[in-house]
Motif scaffolding. Sequence first.
Motif, PDB file in Angstrom:
ATOM      1  N   PHE A  30      77.373  45.394  84.423  1.00 51.88           N
ATOM      2  CA  PHE A  30      76.151  44.606  84.313  1.00 51.88           C
ATOM      3  C   PHE A  30      76.074  44.011  82.919  1.00 51.88           C
ATOM      4  O   PHE A  30      76.317  44.711  81.931  1.00 51.88           O
ATOM      5  CB  PHE A  30      74.926  45.494  84.552  1.00 51.88           C
ATOM      6  N   VAL A  31      75.739  42.724  82.853  1.00 47.97           N
ATOM      7  CA  VAL A  31      75.570  42.044  81.571  1.00 47.97           C
ATOM      8  C   VAL A  31      74.214  41.338  81.554  1.00 47.97           C
ATOM      9  O   VAL A  31      73.569  41.185  82.587  1.00 47.97           O
ATOM     10  CB  VAL A  31      76.704  41.020  81.295  1.00 47.97           C
ATOM     11  N   GLY A  32      73.807  40.920  80.367  1.00 48.92           N
ATOM     12  CA  GLY A  32      72.542  40.198  80.240  1.00 48.92           C
ATOM     13  C   GLY A  32      71.340  41.062  80.538  1.00 48.92           C
ATOM     14  O   GLY A  32      70.326  40.580  81.044  1.00 48.92           O
ATOM     15  N   VAL A  33      71.437  42.341  80.220  1.00 49.05           N
ATOM     16  CA  VAL A  33      70.361  43.284  80.530  1.00 49.05           C
ATOM     17  C   VAL A  33      69.297  43.208  79.430  1.00 49.05           C
ATOM     18  O   VAL A  33      69.583  43.492  78.268  1.00 49.05           O
ATOM     19  CB  VAL A  33      70.918  44.718  80.658  1.00 49.05           C
ATOM     20  N   ASN A  80      77.919  50.701  84.157  1.00 48.61           N
ATOM     21  CA  ASN A  80      78.409  49.997  82.983  1.00 48.61           C
ATOM     22  C   ASN A  80      77.396  48.916  82.627  1.00 48.61           C
ATOM     23  O   ASN A  80      77.431  47.827  83.187  1.00 48.61           O
ATOM     24  CB  ASN A  80      79.795  49.417  83.276  1.00 48.61           C
ATOM     25  N   VAL A  81      76.470  49.235  81.722  1.00 47.69           N
ATOM     26  CA  VAL A  81      75.375  48.330  81.364  1.00 47.69           C
ATOM     27  C   VAL A  81      75.608  47.798  79.954  1.00 47.69           C
ATOM     28  O   VAL A  81      75.758  48.574  79.013  1.00 47.69           O
ATOM     29  CB  VAL A  81      74.007  49.052  81.426  1.00 47.69           C
ATOM     30  N   THR A 104      75.273  36.090  89.521  1.00 39.82           N
ATOM     31  CA  THR A 104      74.153  35.802  88.637  1.00 39.82           C
ATOM     32  C   THR A 104      72.867  35.882  89.447  1.00 39.82           C
ATOM     33  O   THR A 104      72.727  35.204  90.459  1.00 39.82           O
ATOM     34  CB  THR A 104      74.310  34.397  88.010  1.00 39.82           C
ATOM     35  N   LEU A 105      71.964  36.723  88.978  1.00 44.99           N
ATOM     36  CA  LEU A 105      70.695  36.931  89.659  1.00 44.99           C
ATOM     37  C   LEU A 105      69.567  36.328  88.829  1.00 44.99           C
ATOM     38  O   LEU A 105      69.597  36.396  87.598  1.00 44.99           O
ATOM     39  CB  LEU A 105      70.442  38.421  89.861  1.00 44.99           C
ATOM     40  N   ALA A 106      68.584  35.752  89.516  1.00 43.70           N
ATOM     41  CA  ALA A 106      67.414  35.196  88.838  1.00 43.70           C
ATOM     42  C   ALA A 106      66.184  35.454  89.691  1.00 43.70           C
ATOM     43  O   ALA A 106      66.187  35.195  90.894  1.00 43.70           O
ATOM     44  CB  ALA A 106      67.594  33.697  88.604  1.00 43.70           C
ATOM     45  N   THR A 139      81.004  41.445  88.091  1.00 45.21           N
ATOM     46  CA  THR A 139      80.103  41.372  86.950  1.00 45.21           C
ATOM     47  C   THR A 139      78.766  40.849  87.456  1.00 45.21           C
ATOM     48  O   THR A 139      78.710  39.790  88.079  1.00 45.21           O
ATOM     49  CB  THR A 139      80.649  40.430  85.860  1.00 45.21           C
ATOM     50  N   VAL A 140      77.708  41.591  87.210  1.00 45.91           N
ATOM     51  CA  VAL A 140      76.364  41.195  87.631  1.00 45.91           C
ATOM     52  C   VAL A 140      75.584  40.789  86.378  1.00 45.91           C
ATOM     53  O   VAL A 140      75.385  41.605  85.475  1.00 45.91           O
ATOM     54  CB  VAL A 140      75.638  42.348  88.364  1.00 45.91           C
ATOM     55  N   ASP A 141      75.171  39.530  86.336  1.00 41.81           N
ATOM     56  CA  ASP A 141      74.417  39.000  85.203  1.00 41.81           C
ATOM     57  C   ASP A 141      72.924  39.076  85.518  1.00 41.81           C
ATOM     58  O   ASP A 141      72.441  38.416  86.431  1.00 41.81           O
ATOM     59  CB  ASP A 141      74.845  37.557  84.925  1.00 41.81           C
ATOM     60  N   LEU A 142      72.210  39.886  84.736  1.00 38.07           N
ATOM     61  CA  LEU A 142      70.781  40.103  84.947  1.00 38.07           C
ATOM     62  C   LEU A 142      69.919  39.331  83.942  1.00 38.07           C
ATOM     63  O   LEU A 142      68.716  39.587  83.829  1.00 38.07           O
ATOM     64  CB  LEU A 142      70.465  41.601  84.843  1.00 38.07           C
ATOM     65  N   THR A 143      70.502  38.383  83.227  1.00 43.92           N
ATOM     66  CA  THR A 143      69.791  37.646  82.182  1.00 43.92           C
ATOM     67  C   THR A 143      68.463  37.087  82.671  1.00 43.92           C
ATOM     68  O   THR A 143      67.455  37.150  81.966  1.00 43.92           O
ATOM     69  CB  THR A 143      70.669  36.501  81.632  1.00 43.92           C
TER      70      THR A 143
END
Length: 110
Positions: free
Chosen positions: A79-82, A100-101, A17-19, A46-50
């Motif tokens: 990638f999720v939360g794009v 995979n976005v 999870t990135l912020a 899984t990379v969360d970009l929310t």
Amino acid sequence: MNLTIDVKENGQEYQITLAGEIDAYTAPNLKEKFIEIAEVKNAYITVDLTNVSYMDSTGLGVFIALLKAIKKTEGTLKFVGVSERLKRLFDITGLTDILNVNSQVEGGVK
């Protein structure tokens, strides 16, 4: 600018999870963290970009390097939360076709 990197691991599954902002200043730390994880055989990342408020081309370069490293170890990357803004950046650069976005946050490591 700052970037927070939170990694949750469950076996070979990684929820990252990135912020904050992904730019020339924060990208080296992110790349270093990703390379460690990418070395795990068959890793499912899984990379969360929310909560990413900004990303420049340096960030895109980090994600391309991660994808290449993951392919070598037969892993999976998504990638999720794009946000619409980031999705547009992926679309404009043509990366939506190779990464995979997904705009929805789903599953992940608990």
